[in-house]
Design a protein around this motif. Structure first.
Motif, PDB file in Angstrom:
ATOM      1  N   GLN A 101       2.540   6.078  -3.196  1.00 19.21           N
ATOM      2  CA  GLN A 101       3.508   7.055  -3.574  1.00 19.21           C
ATOM      3  C   GLN A 101       2.897   8.175  -4.534  1.00 19.21           C
ATOM      4  O   GLN A 101       2.075   7.587  -5.500  1.00 19.21           O
ATOM      5  CB  GLN A 101       4.653   6.445  -4.045  1.00 19.21           C
ATOM      6  CG  GLN A 101       5.649   5.915  -3.133  1.00 19.21           C
ATOM      7  CD  GLN A 101       6.397   6.761  -2.469  1.00 19.21           C
ATOM      8  OE1 GLN A 101       6.217   7.809  -2.360  1.00 19.21           O
ATOM      9  NE2 GLN A 101       7.134   6.343  -1.316  1.00 19.21           N
ATOM     10  N   GLU A 103       1.006  -1.305  -0.015  1.00 11.28           N
ATOM     11  CA  GLU A 103      -0.041   0.247   0.097  1.00 11.28           C
ATOM     12  C   GLU A 103       0.775   1.155   0.054  1.00 11.28           C
ATOM     13  O   GLU A 103       0.629   2.190  -0.518  1.00 11.28           O
ATOM     14  CB  GLU A 103      -0.821   0.026   1.132  1.00 11.28           C
ATOM     15  CG  GLU A 103      -2.123  -0.829   1.009  1.00 11.28           C
ATOM     16  CD  GLU A 103      -3.200  -0.909   2.167  1.00 11.28           C
ATOM     17  OE1 GLU A 103      -2.829  -0.415   3.429  1.00 11.28           O
ATOM     18  OE2 GLU A 103      -4.182  -1.353   2.280  1.00 11.28           O
ATOM     19  N   GLY A 104       2.119   1.041   1.000  1.00  9.83           N
ATOM     20  CA  GLY A 104       2.997   2.323   0.883  1.00  9.83           C
ATOM     21  C   GLY A 104       3.526   2.776  -0.481  1.00  9.83           C
ATOM     22  O   GLY A 104       3.655   3.768  -0.988  1.00  9.83           O
ATOM     23  N   LEU A 105       3.988   1.623  -1.178  1.00 11.58           N
ATOM     24  CA  LEU A 105       4.384   1.860  -2.322  1.00 11.58           C
ATOM     25  C   LEU A 105       3.595   2.501  -3.536  1.00 11.58           C
ATOM     26  O   LEU A 105       3.792   3.399  -4.228  1.00 11.58           O
ATOM     27  CB  LEU A 105       5.046   0.447  -2.936  1.00 11.58           C
ATOM     28  CG  LEU A 105       5.689   0.350  -4.357  1.00 11.58           C
ATOM     29  CD1 LEU A 105       6.589   1.567  -4.293  1.00 11.58           C
ATOM     30  CD2 LEU A 105       5.986  -0.900  -4.906  1.00 11.58           C
TER      31      LEU A 105
END
Lengths: 200, 200
Positions: B195, B190-192
DNA sequence: TGTATTGACATACGGCGTGTATGTTAATAA
DNA sequence: TTATTAACATACACGCCGTATGTCAATACA
């Protein structure tokens, strides 16, 4: 000055390790014979079994040596960065780049785990993971992160970098692929650590 | 009804594959002899070399079989999710869980790459990567992502899941570690993809 | 239906490689 | 100076892979 016995032994160990590194990297662990290996070093299998016990012992020593060199290099690069964040990201990028080396790729990433068994049970090949863990731990200790499962994050980042490295090395144009992999890795690491759960 | 010759051959291939899966998973590829393997299946090495060419060919067939099963399972799980996002994340979690299986871990993750060589050059062991790539591609096609280097992201996510799986399997209490790894993987993915570079 | 041929599988053999047991020589210690 | 240890070389036994050859049943064909 005549060399003492311990010095001689260190010398033969070094010769065998160097020969093994070259042979394992070019032909792979399974396809290299102890006879060829030792002959290339100007010795016989007797020296090998006396110093390393068996073939797996030799591989373990080689992996340990390469792993130590990688960790040293990664640590220097990480220490040269401005912040802990940048250091962690720079170490990841360096790791991906180092895996372009056939010795690293073939010996440490492929044959090592397969022959030596579960990597996490072995002292070798863990120093790079230790470096990642140390970086994440430092971030948390500085109050820059909270509630991070350090182990999980370390393994995720390490695995991502490892696979990215294999991809880069196998690509048609590694030098062109390398920056893509490093950039994507940076985004991934930043994205993960920017998650609200982790932000202090 | 008398079995036809092709049916007989399929049967022996199945027996050999089943025996090889068990032997490779428990003793590893290098420590498994073709004699023991075939004897356990009630056959001889002749059948093996006739059907699979050589020992590597047999391993390739086994890896391919397991990989196909993993991809099927991952696809079912991904298709059962509500959205493309959830599907991708669910597939990653499923991948980590599947790697707890000794057959997957030992054969597909350790011996496969080491013996068969560069994974990306082999048709096998790529279906799971294909699944990840397909999911990322679908997200981008739907306009949910932009400017994603699909290859880089796929390899990063796959590597992270792989290493997380190895960590889980090697931990003292895999069942307790599994959810931690899956949660961390979800955060990473999710973090990737959250972005700003990727957001449409 | 009888025969020829193919193909699936078993058996036999050669060669290579690992690991161990034994031998040799040089360095240290008494 | 001699005894002992340790580093290394040599010799041997065993197992395993791959191939060459043999066998027999199933299909093709007349």
């Amino acid at each position: 000055m005549a060399k003492t016995r311990a010095e001689m032994m260190q010398e033969t160990r070094g010769k065998l390790l160097a020969s093994a590194r070259a042979a394992f990297a070019s032909h792979g662990y399974a396809a290299t014979s102890m006879d060829d290996l030792t002959a290339a070093a100007g010795l016989t299998r007797g020296a090998l079994y006396h110093n390393f016990g068996d073939k797996k012992g030799l591989l373990a020593a080689v992996v340990d040596q390469i792993d130590a060199e990688m960790a040293d290099r990664a640590r220097d690069i990480g220490a040269g960065a401005g912040s802990l964040w940048d250091g962690l990201l720079a170490e990841g990028a360096a790791y991906i780049e180092m895996a372009l080396d056939p010795e690293v790729q073939r010996i440490v990433l492929l044959d090592g785990p397969a022959v030596l068994g579960d990597p996490s049970r072995w002292p070798s090949q863990n120093r790079c993971l230790d470096a990642t863990r140390a970086a994440v731990t430092a971030l948390r200790a500085k109050g820059l992160l909270r509630e991070v499962d350090i182990e999980a994050v370390s393994h995720l980042l390490n695995g991502a970098a490892l696979n990215a490295a294999l991809w880069v090395a196998a690509s048609d144009d590694p030098l062109a692929t390398l920056p893509k992999a490093q950039e994507a890795f940076r985004l991934m690491a930043e994205g993960l650590l920017a998650q609200p759960q982790f932000q202090a």
